[in-house]
Write an enzyme that holds these catalytic residues in place. Sequence first.
Site, PDB file in Angstrom:
ATOM      1  N   SER A  20     -47.938  42.863  53.913  1.00 31.74           N
ATOM      2  CA  SER A  20     -46.855  41.965  53.607  1.00 31.74           C
ATOM      3  C   SER A  20     -45.849  42.554  52.613  1.00 31.74           C
ATOM      4  CB  SER A  20     -47.411  40.649  53.048  1.00 31.74           C
ATOM      5  OG  SER A  20     -48.135  40.880  51.866  1.00 31.74           O
TER       6      SER A  20
ATOM      7  N   LYS B  38     -42.495  43.277  44.154  1.00 34.94           N
ATOM      8  CA  LYS B  38     -42.665  42.378  45.288  1.00 34.94           C
ATOM      9  C   LYS B  38     -42.336  40.957  44.826  1.00 34.94           C
ATOM     10  CE  LYS B  38     -46.203  41.333  48.802  1.00 34.94           C
ATOM     11  NZ  LYS B  38     -47.556  41.666  49.289  1.00 34.94           N
TER      12      LYS B  38
ATOM     13  N   SER C 268     -52.032  44.815  52.274  1.00 37.30           N
ATOM     14  CA  SER C 268     -50.571  44.733  52.210  1.00 37.30           C
ATOM     15  C   SER C 268     -49.881  45.850  51.466  1.00 37.30           C
ATOM     16  CB  SER C 268     -50.160  43.415  51.580  1.00 37.30           C
ATOM     17  OG  SER C 268     -50.210  42.428  52.551  1.00 37.30           O
TER      18      SER C 268
HETATM   19  N1  GLN Z   1     -52.298  41.104  56.823  1.00 38.87           N
HETATM   20  C1  GLN Z   1     -53.245  40.488  55.948  1.00 38.87           C
HETATM   21  C2  GLN Z   1     -53.025  39.003  55.916  1.00 38.87           C
HETATM   22  O1  GLN Z   1     -52.178  38.558  56.607  1.00 38.87           O
HETATM   23  C3  GLN Z   1     -53.176  41.069  54.558  1.00 38.87           C
HETATM   24  C4  GLN Z   1     -52.010  40.607  53.803  1.00 38.87           C
HETATM   25  C5  GLN Z   1     -52.059  40.909  52.331  1.00 38.87           C
HETATM   26  O2  GLN Z   1     -52.766  41.817  51.879  1.00 38.87           O
HETATM   27  N2  GLN Z   1     -51.333  40.122  51.563  1.00 38.87           N
HETATM   28  O3  GLN Z   1     -53.665  38.277  55.238  1.00 38.87           O
END
Ligand code: GLN
Length: 441
Positions: free
Chosen positions: A115, A40, A139
Amino acid sequence: MTSFPTMDRLQALDERHLIFCDRLEDPLALEQGSFHFSAKDNLCSRDFQTRSGSRILNGYRPPFDATPIKRLREMGGLLLGKTNMDEFGFGSFSTNSGYGVPRNPFDTQRCCGGSSGGAAAAAALIPEHLALGVSTGGSISCPASFCGVVGLTPTYGRVSRWGLIDYGNSLDKVGLLTRTAHDLERYLPAISGPDPKDPTSLVQPPLDLRGDVGTIGVPAEARAGLSPEVAATFDEALKELSRNGVKVREVRMPSLRFSIPAYYVLATSEASTNLARYCGMRYGEMNEEFDQGFNDFFTDARSEHFGPEAKRRILLGTYSRMVGFRDRYYVKALQVRQLIIDEYRRTFEDCDAVLTPTMPFVAPRFDEIGRMSTLEMYQADFLTSPPNLAGMPHLSVPCGYSGGMPVGMQLVAPQWNEGRLISFARFWEGSFHYRFPEVTA
Ligand code: GLN
């Protein structure tokens, strides 16, 4: 025998699905390594830019590898590139990336989830590929569910965070997205273990890949707000589990419904301090107007290069921590977090693991996302945020298909019990057949 993709095929996939933000271009390079992996874009690495999906880091090339990347390279892995993601991990659909929006492997009109959207797409589209993902509040689970792959988020502290661009330090975890339980077994030991560079990794007990899941608790609260197709697919999966000898028990976890407000207060509080370091001076985009005061200098860079969601989170997080509001928001959210941890612990007294759907709906189309409010987007994480707040390991696996789109279910185990999740993944694969998109180059 491993069959690596050719560069032509990789390029075709990338053009169609926008998997990578930066990747290898040289066809000969693909011949190297005993396996291929991607990371990532928020994991620092040599050879590629690391921008965490953000324009403010454009041009940043770290001179070092994050520990999980370093360990996979030492194992013989070839890093193909950095996968596309929501800016700094802020989002559930990867639509907040500064570098284009990745497209779902099953339907390019739909999102990959977020994400770690590019990571999930890579795992679904490239056979035998290992994608390193990161989860703060879901995510790994979310994109794994939307793209129909296996996503493992280890216990907080199991995998070193050294070299990870922080979102929320008390929540961030590096994990794996793959197609099989076998890959989890192979790669989790490689990236886990103490690392003197990350003190939170030092307290972990040794990794044990064994574990039994005989009794599963399904919280009644998890059913509220599911789309009909996810509810029906999940019920079918529960029946299949019962047929295979797993005891499925309904449990109550009333504090789960507070996890969204608690998560978004804590995550944005931590994010807003973490983002303070991006001021156009140290990394990435440099503001060249040196004749102004430092406040204007920093403000210009931040106004220009942070996306709207990053700005929203700086405002939210700063507000929750302010004198006068701190007790009402930040401290309250910490109390809720403890409540959720206690509730999992109580549930684990009678159950080996807790099972829910992963996401309340299948991967939405981009036009549907365009019509969602910010609050609706945050709400979509109501099943993935609880184990993340609790720092408990969790796994998302495909549990069915609706209208051709994958539906995921998420299993949560007590701290340090990744073995239970991996045994479950192996067991589930034995009775349920995963589908991957047909790839034509
Ligand atoms: N959707 C969640 C957020 O926007 C989790 C994102 C993540 O785990 N980086 O914070």
